[in-house]
Design a protein around this motif. Structure first.
Motif, PDB file in Angstrom:
ATOM      1  N   GLU A 339      -1.324   0.020  15.320  1.00 14.73           N
ATOM      2  CA  GLU A 339      -2.276   0.266  16.414  1.00 14.73           C
ATOM      3  C   GLU A 339      -3.697  -0.120  16.036  1.00 14.73           C
ATOM      4  N   GLU A 340      -4.124   0.332  14.831  1.00 16.66           N
ATOM      5  CA  GLU A 340      -5.497   0.032  14.417  1.00 16.66           C
ATOM      6  C   GLU A 340      -5.568  -1.422  13.988  1.00 16.66           C
ATOM      7  N   ASN A 341      -6.663  -2.092  14.365  1.00 16.75           N
ATOM      8  CA  ASN A 341      -6.830  -3.474  13.921  1.00 16.75           C
ATOM      9  C   ASN A 341      -7.512  -3.459  12.566  1.00 16.75           C
ATOM     10  N   MET A 342      -6.712  -3.530  11.521  1.00 15.52           N
ATOM     11  CA  MET A 342      -7.320  -3.330  10.193  1.00 15.52           C
ATOM     12  C   MET A 342      -7.321  -4.585   9.325  1.00 15.52           C
ATOM     13  N   SER A 343      -8.294  -4.585   8.406  1.00 19.85           N
ATOM     14  CA  SER A 343      -8.417  -5.678   7.445  1.00 19.85           C
ATOM     15  C   SER A 343      -7.358  -5.517   6.355  1.00 19.85           C
ATOM     16  N   MET A 344      -7.231  -6.522   5.501  1.00 24.04           N
ATOM     17  CA  MET A 344      -6.330  -6.402   4.346  1.00 24.04           C
ATOM     18  C   MET A 344      -6.880  -5.323   3.413  1.00 24.04           C
ATOM     19  N   GLY A 345      -8.209  -5.237   3.312  1.00 21.61           N
ATOM     20  CA  GLY A 345      -8.819  -4.206   2.463  1.00 21.61           C
ATOM     21  C   GLY A 345      -8.391  -2.816   2.894  1.00 21.61           C
ATOM     22  N   ARG A 346      -8.456  -2.576   4.206  1.00 20.83           N
ATOM     23  CA  ARG A 346      -8.040  -1.260   4.701  1.00 20.83           C
ATOM     24  C   ARG A 346      -6.527  -1.059   4.554  1.00 20.83           C
ATOM     25  N   ARG A 347      -5.767  -2.157   4.705  1.00 17.72           N
ATOM     26  CA  ARG A 347      -4.302  -2.031   4.556  1.00 17.72           C
ATOM     27  C   ARG A 347      -3.938  -1.550   3.151  1.00 17.72           C
ATOM     28  N   ILE A 348      -4.705  -2.029   2.151  1.00 25.54           N
ATOM     29  CA  ILE A 348      -4.454  -1.604   0.765  1.00 25.54           C
ATOM     30  C   ILE A 348      -4.755  -0.109   0.640  1.00 25.54           C
ATOM     31  N   ALA A 349      -5.921   0.302   1.186  1.00 27.13           N
ATOM     32  CA  ALA A 349      -6.309   1.715   1.108  1.00 27.13           C
ATOM     33  C   ALA A 349      -5.299   2.593   1.855  1.00 27.13           C
ATOM     34  N   ARG A 350      -4.771   2.063   2.966  1.00 25.62           N
ATOM     35  CA  ARG A 350      -3.762   2.806   3.733  1.00 25.62           C
ATOM     36  C   ARG A 350      -2.502   3.030   2.883  1.00 25.62           C
ATOM     37  N   GLU A 351      -2.102   2.000   2.141  1.00 27.47           N
ATOM     38  CA  GLU A 351      -0.908   2.113   1.293  1.00 27.47           C
ATOM     39  C   GLU A 351      -1.130   3.191   0.219  1.00 27.47           C
ATOM     40  N   ILE A 352      -2.364   3.239  -0.293  1.00 30.37           N
ATOM     41  CA  ILE A 352      -2.678   4.259  -1.308  1.00 30.37           C
ATOM     42  C   ILE A 352      -2.587   5.652  -0.670  1.00 30.37           C
ATOM     43  N   ASN A 353      -3.067   5.771   0.557  1.00 27.06           N
ATOM     44  CA  ASN A 353      -2.944   7.055   1.258  1.00 27.06           C
ATOM     45  C   ASN A 353      -1.483   7.447   1.481  1.00 27.06           C
ATOM     46  N   VAL A 354      -0.672   6.457   1.853  1.00 29.35           N
ATOM     47  CA  VAL A 354       0.760   6.742   2.059  1.00 29.35           C
ATOM     48  C   VAL A 354       1.378   7.188   0.727  1.00 29.35           C
ATOM     49  N   GLY A 355       1.003   6.505  -0.344  1.00 30.67           N
ATOM     50  CA  GLY A 355       1.495   6.869  -1.684  1.00 30.67           C
ATOM     51  C   GLY A 355       1.081   8.275  -2.071  1.00 30.67           C
ATOM     52  N   LEU A 356      -0.158   8.635  -1.752  1.00 34.07           N
ATOM     53  CA  LEU A 356      -0.654   9.986  -2.068  1.00 34.07           C
ATOM     54  C   LEU A 356       0.118  11.026  -1.269  1.00 34.07           C
ATOM     55  N   ASP A 357       0.258  10.778   0.034  1.00 37.66           N
ATOM     56  CA  ASP A 357       0.909  11.757   0.917  1.00 37.66           C
ATOM     57  C   ASP A 357       2.378  11.950   0.564  1.00 37.66           C
ATOM     58  N   SER A 358       3.032  10.881   0.101  1.00 37.43           N
ATOM     59  CA  SER A 358       4.472  10.987  -0.155  1.00 37.43           C
ATOM     60  C   SER A 358       4.777  11.172  -1.637  1.00 37.43           C
ATOM     61  N   ASN A 359       3.718  11.376  -2.439  1.00 40.93           N
ATOM     62  CA  ASN A 359       3.912  11.552  -3.889  1.00 40.93           C
ATOM     63  C   ASN A 359       4.555  10.337  -4.551  1.00 40.93           C
ATOM     64  N   ARG A 360       4.249   9.145  -4.038  1.00 44.82           N
ATOM     65  CA  ARG A 360       4.861   7.925  -4.583  1.00 44.82           C
ATOM     66  C   ARG A 360       3.807   6.937  -5.079  1.00 44.82           C
ATOM     67  N   LEU A 361       2.611   7.479  -5.384  1.00 44.46           N
ATOM     68  CA  LEU A 361       1.509   6.616  -5.806  1.00 44.46           C
ATOM     69  C   LEU A 361       1.893   5.758  -7.014  1.00 44.46           C
ATOM     70  N   HIS A 362       2.652   6.366  -7.935  1.00 45.85           N
ATOM     71  CA  HIS A 362       3.035   5.645  -9.158  1.00 45.85           C
ATOM     72  C   HIS A 362       3.848   4.371  -8.865  1.00 45.85           C
ATOM     73  N   GLU A 363       4.478   4.316  -7.675  1.00 41.61           N
ATOM     74  CA  GLU A 363       5.297   3.138  -7.357  1.00 41.61           C
ATOM     75  C   GLU A 363       4.453   1.924  -6.979  1.00 41.61           C
ATOM     76  N   ILE A 364       3.176   2.166  -6.633  1.00 40.73           N
ATOM     77  CA  ILE A 364       2.355   1.023  -6.171  1.00 40.73           C
ATOM     78  C   ILE A 364       1.168   0.739  -7.105  1.00 40.73           C
ATOM     79  N   LEU A 365       1.106   1.484  -8.209  1.00 44.40           N
ATOM     80  CA  LEU A 365       0.017   1.258  -9.171  1.00 44.40           C
ATOM     81  C   LEU A 365       0.614   0.818 -10.512  1.00 44.40           C
ATOM     82  N   SER A 366      -0.212   0.180 -11.318  1.00 42.81           N
ATOM     83  CA  SER A 366       0.250  -0.146 -12.665  1.00 42.81           C
ATOM     84  C   SER A 366      -0.914  -0.076 -13.631  1.00 42.81           C
TER      85      SER A 366
END
Ligand code: AMP
Length: 366
Positions: A339-366
């Motif tokens: 729905e939101e028209n977001m940049s790639m920068g925001r898409r990355i931050a959104r993924e980090i938020n999803v990782g935080l909320d679902s306790n899966r941050l370690h899967e997208i960081l290295s």
């Protein structure tokens, strides 16, 4: 970094006070702007004396704070200070180039994406091996100047590590090549004549709605075309043959053009190509996570009596590319993704938020 080291660091993080950090260059405006939109604090890493006033001109994308270094390699010794600020680093092309890929690999700060990708991306022959294993068509490589005549047309000569096409040149034969070559490591590649599309994808291992892969989904978020001096303007003097011969052609990137869309019948091929590259990355090194780009040229070729449009991929970038900058509030494709028209920068931050909320941050960081 090994995943258990990341897990340990993340355990000590205050999840309500995360700083998103990147080097002030390349695509930092959209990374900071997007991180703020997603509720994060932002940290701009910059060298002493580097220009910052331009951020005043873009107040929404100005980092909340700066982290000033004498040299970017100082980040290695100052990792603790970044950890204290609960920092997650977002790498971009200039980040890796300024630090050097070996130093970037060693940086002991949680970083978005899988740094294992560097082993396959930064070495041109490994990158080609990966693409070819993924059954992605690449331009032919010419191993000796004598063989230049074996391809039907000119070749492009690329120096290793040259940023953004600097000093690349086109050669027609061995003599032409020898006249122009400098004593530096290089590759000779078939020059593909066609239309260029730099396709920006995002691979999310966390999401499950969308264009599904064996794990997670693939998004095709935008496409750009680069503006390169002086090759993109040569057509203006193309008819003045004598003048043309005196001007050396250069491929230095000076900007990016947005608003580019593919004819719809090429979209399935673009998705299939991107998905094969991700699937192979999962197999080879645990996956290329987040944004990546395939730099392609489309040609029309005869096949079984039919004219076929074909993608050639001449380069892969395994992180956010500057080509996404024309899309600070989305692209012609993003309205069909969320729905939101977001940049790639925001898409990355959104993924980090999803990782935080679902306790899966370690899967997208290295
Ligand atoms: P690269 O550093 O590989 O991204 O290449 C820089 C620029 O050179 C590209 O944006 C293209 O304009 C051009 N280029 C690179 N490889 C090829 C190729 N094989 N055929 C035609 N143009 C190319």
């Amino acid at each position: 970094m090994k995943n258990n080291a990341i897990d340990e660091m993340l355990e000590g993080y205050n999840k309500n006070n995360i700083h998103i950090a990147t080097i002030c260059s390349h695509s930092s405006l959209q990374i900071f702007d997007g991180a703020k939109q997603e509720g994060f604090k932002t940290l701009g890493i910059r060298k002493e004396g580097s220009p910052v006033k331009f951020y005043e001109g873009f107040p929404l994308a100005k980092p909340d704070d700066y982290f000033v270094v004498k040299d970017y390699t100082d980040l290695l010794d100052r990792a603790d200070e970044l950890i204290e600020k609960n920092t997650i680093i977002i790498p971009h092309g200039s980040f890796v180039r300024y630090m050097g890929s070996e130093n970037f690999f060693k940086l002991k700060v949680p970083t978005f994406g899988n740094r294992e990708v560097l082993k396959w991306e930064s070495d041109r022959s490994k990158q080609r091996e990966w693409l070819n294993k993924a059954i992605v068509k690449t331009p032919s490589i010419i191993s000796k100047p004598e063989e230049i005549k074996n391809v039907n047309g000119p070749v492009i000569v690329k120096y290793h590590g040259a940023g953004g096409g600097t000093k690349y040149f086109i050669a027609l034969d061995k003599g032409d090549f020898e006249e122009k070559i400098e004593k530096k490591e290089h590759i000779i590649q078939e020059y593909i004549v066609g239309t260029r599309y730099y396709i920006h994808y995002f691979y999310s291992p966390l999401k499950n709605k969308g264009y599904k892969l064996s794990k997670g989904v693939l998004e095709l978020r935008s496409i750009d075309r680069r503006d390169e001096t002086n090759v993109d303007e040569l057509y203006k003097i193309a008819s003045i043959e004598k003048l043309r011969e005196t001007i050396p052609i250069t491929f230095t990137v000076t900007g990016n053009l947005g608003g580019i869309v593919l004819r719809e019948s090429l979209l399935p091929k673009a998705f299939e190509m991107g998905s094969r590259v991700v699937e192979k990355s999962l197999e080879l090194f645990g996956g290329m996570i987040g944004p990546f780009s395939l730099e392609t040229i489309v040609t029309e070729e005869e096949e079984n009596g039919n004219r076929e449009l074909k993608f050639y991929t001449f380069e892969l970038s395994a992180r956010i590319v500057a080509g996404t900058n024309p899309y600070p509030r989305g692209s012609p494709y993003t309205p069909y993704i969320e729905e939101e028209n977001m940049s790639m920068g925001r898409r990355i931050a959104r993924e980090i938020n999803v990782g935080l909320d679902s306790n899966r941050l370690h899967e997208i960081l290295s």
